[in-house]
Write an enzyme that holds these catalytic residues in place. Structure first.
Site, short mmCIF file in Angstrom:
data_model
loop_
_atom_site.label_atom_id
_atom_site.label_comp_id
_atom_site.label_asym_id
_atom_site.label_seq_id
_atom_site.Cartn_x
_atom_site.Cartn_y
_atom_site.Cartn_z
N GLU A 96 0.81 -1.21 0.00
CA GLU A 96 0.00 0.00 0.00
C GLU A 96 0.85 1.28 0.00
O GLU A 96 0.77 2.11 0.90
CB GLU A 96 -0.95 0.00 1.20
CG GLU A 96 -1.96 -1.13 1.15
CD GLU A 96 -2.91 -1.16 2.35
OE1 GLU A 96 -3.98 -1.76 2.24
OE2 GLU A 96 -2.56 -0.57 3.39
N GLU A 113 -6.48 -8.02 -1.17
CA GLU A 113 -6.91 -8.05 0.22
C GLU A 113 -8.41 -7.76 0.31
O GLU A 113 -8.94 -6.91 -0.42
CB GLU A 113 -6.17 -7.02 1.08
CG GLU A 113 -4.71 -7.32 1.34
CD GLU A 113 -4.09 -6.31 2.31
OE1 GLU A 113 -4.85 -5.69 3.09
OE2 GLU A 113 -2.86 -6.12 2.25
#
Length: 675
Positions: free
Chosen positions: A151, A307
C-alpha cells in the site's frame, strides 16, 4: 501449466514470521488451508526483521522452509518485498530513513510507511534485500508473483526529498520564469528568484500557491513510482523474471495510480467496503463496483483482489460482521468486475499488535468449526468450479463501451482550490451518481484517465472536469465529431494543468463542442436546493448551479427557482457526427438513471441483459472471451427477488435453464449464458 493460468487464486496474507516459535501452528495452517480450499498465500509482507535481524545478516532458511512446505501441500506463494515497514535497527542506525512530516519534524521509529522513499540509504537497503530475495527464489516453482511493498502512500519532507523536488521542477518547467508564470507567484509577491527558495507546501509554510501544492502531489506520485521501479530493478538484477504487482487502494486520494500502469505486470488492490452497515447494501455495492472498475481500467486487463476481509474490520468506527452470504457475494462481485482472485487479510489473527482483532480466516480459536471458516471454504469450492466454466470465466475480460473519466490530478486541484464550494465539491460522489445509473442497468463501465485512448468507447462521461490536461479537450472533440456521445457537467474546463485559470471563456476549448459558455456558478449550502423538470419528471438539484449562456445548443431543461429561473440547466448539442450533453448542476440520483436509460434506448450500448429492467438492488456483470460471454447476476437485497426475463438463460453451474424468469435468493450470485 502455471497456477495463474489454471485457477482463480484463493488465499490470504500469511505471516509465518509471527509464529516461528510455534512450528505446531505452522503445520496446522497447512491442514486448515487444505480444508479452506486455499491455493495461494502472500508471504513476507512485513517480515524484514525476520529476514535481516541485523545489518547484512540475512536469514532466508525459515522462508525457504515455509514456502517449500506450502508448495508440498498445494499452496503457491506470492512473495513480498518487505519495504512497507523497516526494522528498528535501521531506524536507529540511519535516522535519515525515517520520514519528515508536513511540519518539518522527523518522525520517531514506529508504524508502517514511515520511511523516506528518496533516502539513498533506504533505497540501498531495499535494493540489497530485494536482490537477495530474488537470488534465493528465482528458480523456485512455488513462487508465482512478486508483491512489491504494501500500500504505497504518503509524503516525506526531508532535505533529500526537497532537493529531489527541485530537480523534478527543473525538469518539468525548465526555467524559474516559466514556473513563476504557471504558478502565478506574483500573487502576494511570492515570486521565486532561486530554485533553492522553493520548498514543499509545509503546514506552516506556503499554502496559497496552488500550483506548488499540485506539483508536490505529482512529485510524490512520481517519486513513489520511481521507488517502485527500483524495487523491480533489484528483483531483475537478482535474476527473477516473475511478474510484479503491488496492492493499490481504490480511490485513495494520495497517489495517481494510473502512473503505475507501465511498472506493474498485474494490478492488484485492497477492498474494504462497509458491508451490512445499512438496511440496504446497494450503495455500498455501487461504490465497491466502481472501485473494482477503476482498478481494472488502469491496464484494462483482469486484476487481482489482493486483500479483503472474510468477516469484519477493526480499524473503522464500527466493526460490523458480514451477514451470512455476504462474503460469497462481495467476493464474487470482484470476479464479476474482472478479478482473477479472491485474497484476504488475513489468514490467521495475530496475538498482538493493532490488527489482532482484524477479520481473518482463522481466528484466535484456531480451528475450522466457525461460521467464517465455513463460508471461506464454500467460496473456495465454488472458485474451483468457476475456474472450469465453459465459456471460460477465468482470464476473460470486461469490455465496456462506456467510460467515465476520473483524474487524480483534477481531484487534487479541485480539492485544494479556494471556492466555489469549500464544504465539499463531491467529485468522487458525483462520478458515482453517473456510475450508479449504469450499474443499475447492467452496463459495464471503464474508469479512465485523460491519457487513455478513447477509440474503444461509444459513450464518454466527464463530470467536473475542472482541470484539463493531456489534450483531453482535443480528444473529446475528436471523439464526439466521429460520432461518439459525450456527457459533461458544470465546473469543467476551468484551469490548465497547473491550476491556472483559462482566459476567454469556459469550458475552455469546448465551448463550441457544447454550444454554450459558462458565465458564473452559484454554490448552494447543504440545505439548499433548486430543481428542474425533464421528460415529464421533476428533479432536485444540489451543490452547484452554473449559469450558462447558450449559443446554439438545444435546451432540454431549465432551472425552476432563484434569479436564474428559466435558464438552461441541461442542453444537447450536435457536434460533427456526435452529440454532446451538458448538465449545469448536480441532480438527484433518480435523474441519472432516467437520463442514461433514455440514452441507452438510442445507443444500445453493450449490456449484460440487453433491454432488461433490473429490480432495485440487483445488477448484472459481463465478462467476455473468444469463446463467449458470461453474465453474472448479483442480488444485494436481504430478500429474494424475482426477475422476469426477455431472453432465455442457462446457469453454468447447475445447468438449469430459465425462459421467462428466475428467482435470486438473498445475496445470491448466478453465472449464466444466453441460450
Amino acid at each position: 501449466m502455471h497456477i495463474l493460468d489454471q485457477a482463480f487464486l484463493h488465499g490470504a496474507d500469511y505471516n509465518p514470521d509471527q509464529w516461528l516459535d510455534r512450528p505446531d501452528i505452522l503445520e496446522q495452517d497447512l491442514e486448515l488451508m487444505r480444508q479452506a480450499q486455499v491455493n495461494c498465500v502472500s508471504v513476507g509482507i512485513f517480515a524484514w526483521t525476520a529476514l535481516e535481524p541485523e545489518e547484512g545478516v540475512y536469514r532466508m532458511d525459515w522462508l525457504k522452509s515455509v514456502v517449500g512446505r506450502l508448495y508440498e501441500n498445494g499452496v503457491y506463494t506470492i512473495l513480498a518485498t518487505p519495504s512497507g515497514a523497516r526494522p528498528a535497527w535501521m531506524a536507529k542506525r540511519y535516522p535519515e530513513v525515517l520520514r519528515v512530516n508536513v511540519s518539518g519534524q522527523r518522525n520517531h521509529m514506529g508504524e508502517r510507511h514511515n520511511h523516506c522513499l528518496t533516502s539513498p540509504v533506504y533505497r540501498e537497503k531495499v535494493y540489497l534485500m530485494n536482490r537477495r530475495l530474488a537470488e534465493t527464489f528465482k528458480d523456485d516453482p512455488a513462487v508465482i508473483l512478486w508483491h512489491l511493498s504494501n500500500e504505497y502512500s504518503g509524503s516525506c519532507y526531508c532535505e533529500h526529498c526537497q532537493q529531489a523536488f527541485r530537480e523534478w521542477l527543473k525538469e518539468t518547467y525548465g526555467t524559474l520564469d516559466h514556473l513563476n508564470h504557471e504558478w502565478w507567484t506574483a500573487f502576494w509577491s511570492h515570486t521565486y528568484t532561486s530554485w533553492e527558495e522553493v520548498e514543499p507546501p509545509f503546514a506552516d509554510g506556503e499554502q496559497s500557491t496552488l500550483g506548488l501544492k499540485l506539483a508536490w502531489e505529482r512529485f510524490t506520485t512520481d517519486q513513489t513510482v520511481d521507488f517502485c521501479r527500483q524495487e523491480v530493478k533489484a528483483l531483475r538484477d537478482g535474476g527473477s523474471r516473475l511478474p510484479v504487482t503491488t496492492n493499490l487502494m481504490g480511490f485513495s486520494p494520495v497517489l495517481n495510480y494510473y502512473k503505475f500502469r507501465d511498472v506493474l505486470d498485474i494490478v492488484s488492490w485492497d477492498n474494504y467496503p462497509d458491508w451490512n452497515m445499512q438496511a440496504n447494501d446497494t450503495e455500498t455495492a455501487v461504490s465497491a463496483a466502481m472501485a473494482h472498475d477503476l482498478m481494472r481500467s488502469i491496464k484494462r486487463e483482469p486484476f487481482l483482489l489482493m486483500e479483503s476481509t472474510p468477516s469484519s474490520l477493526n480499524w473503522k468506527p464500527v466493526s460490523k460482521l458480514k451477514k451470512p452470504g455476504m462474503h460469497m457475494l462481495s467476493s464474487l462481485q470482484a470476479v464479476a468486475h474482472g478479478s482473477d482472485s479472491v485474497q484476504y487479510f488475513q489468514w490467521r489473527k495475530g496475538r498482538g499488535g493493532t490488527e489482532k482483532f482484524h477479520g481473518a480466516v482463522v481466528d484466535h480459536y484456531g480451528k475450522a468449526d466457525t461460521r467464517v471458516f465455513d463460508e471461506v471454504s464454500q467460496l473456495g469450492i465454488r472458485l474451483k468450479r468457476l475456474s472450469q466454466l465453459d465459456p471460460p470465466l477465468l482470464h476473460s475480460e470486461v469490455r465496456p463501451e462506456v467510460a467515465i473519466i476520473f483524474d487524480w490530478e483534477n481531484r487534487w486541484a479541485m480539492e485544494n482550490s479556494a471556492g466555489p464550494r469549500n464544504i465539499g465539491m463531491h467529485y468522487v460522489e458525483t462520478l458515482q451518481d453517473h456510475y450508479r445509473a449504469f450499474w443499475q442497468q447492467g452496463i459495464p463501465v471503464d474508469i479512465i484517465d485523460p491519457e487513455t485512448d478513447l477509440d474503444r468507447y461509444r459513450l464518454i462521461v466527464a463530470p467536473l472536469l475542472y482541470l484539463t490536461r493531456s489534450d483531453i479537450e482535443l480528444k473529446l472533440r475528436d471523439f464526439t465529431a466521429r460520432g461518439g456521445t459525450l456527457v459533461s457537467t458544470y465546473w469543467s474546463g476551468i484551469v490548465n494543468r497547473d491550476d491556472l485559470c483559462y482566459l476567454g471563456g469556459t469550458p475552455h476549448g469546448m465551448m463550441d463542442l457544447f454550444g454554450l459558455r459558462s458565465e458564473e456558478i452559484d454554490a448552494l449550502t447543504d440545505t439548499e436546493q433548486n430543481q428542474m423538470s425533464w421528460n415529464g419528471r421533476t428533479y432536485q438539484l444540489t451543490d452547484l448551479c452554473e449559469r450558462v449562456q447558450v449559443k446554439d445548443a438545444e435546451i432540454l431543461a431549465v432551472y425552476e427557482q432563484d434569479f436564474y429561473q428559466g435558464e438552461a440547466v441541461l442542453a444537447r448539442h450536435t457536434f460533427g457526427q456526435g452529440q454532446a450533453y451538458y448538465l449545469a448542476s448536480r441532480a438527484e440520483p433518480a435523474f441519472y438513471l432516467d437520463f442514461y436509460e433514455k440514452l441507452q434506448g438510442g445507443l444500445h450500448l453493450k449490456q449484460a441483459l440487453p433491454g432488461q429492467t433490473l429490480p432495485p438492488g440487483v445488477t448484472a456483470g459481463l465478462r467476455e472471451s473468444q469463446q463467449g460471454q458470461v453474465i453474472i447476476l448479483q442480488n444485494y437485497n436481504q430478500q429474494a427477488v424475482r426477475l422476469s426475463l426477455r431472453h432465455a438463460l442457462a446457469d453454468l453451474e447447475t445447468r438449469n435453464t430459465y425462459t421467462t424468469g428466475l428467482t435470486l435468493q438473498p445475496y445470491a450470485v448466478r453465472f449464466l449464458i444466453r441460450i
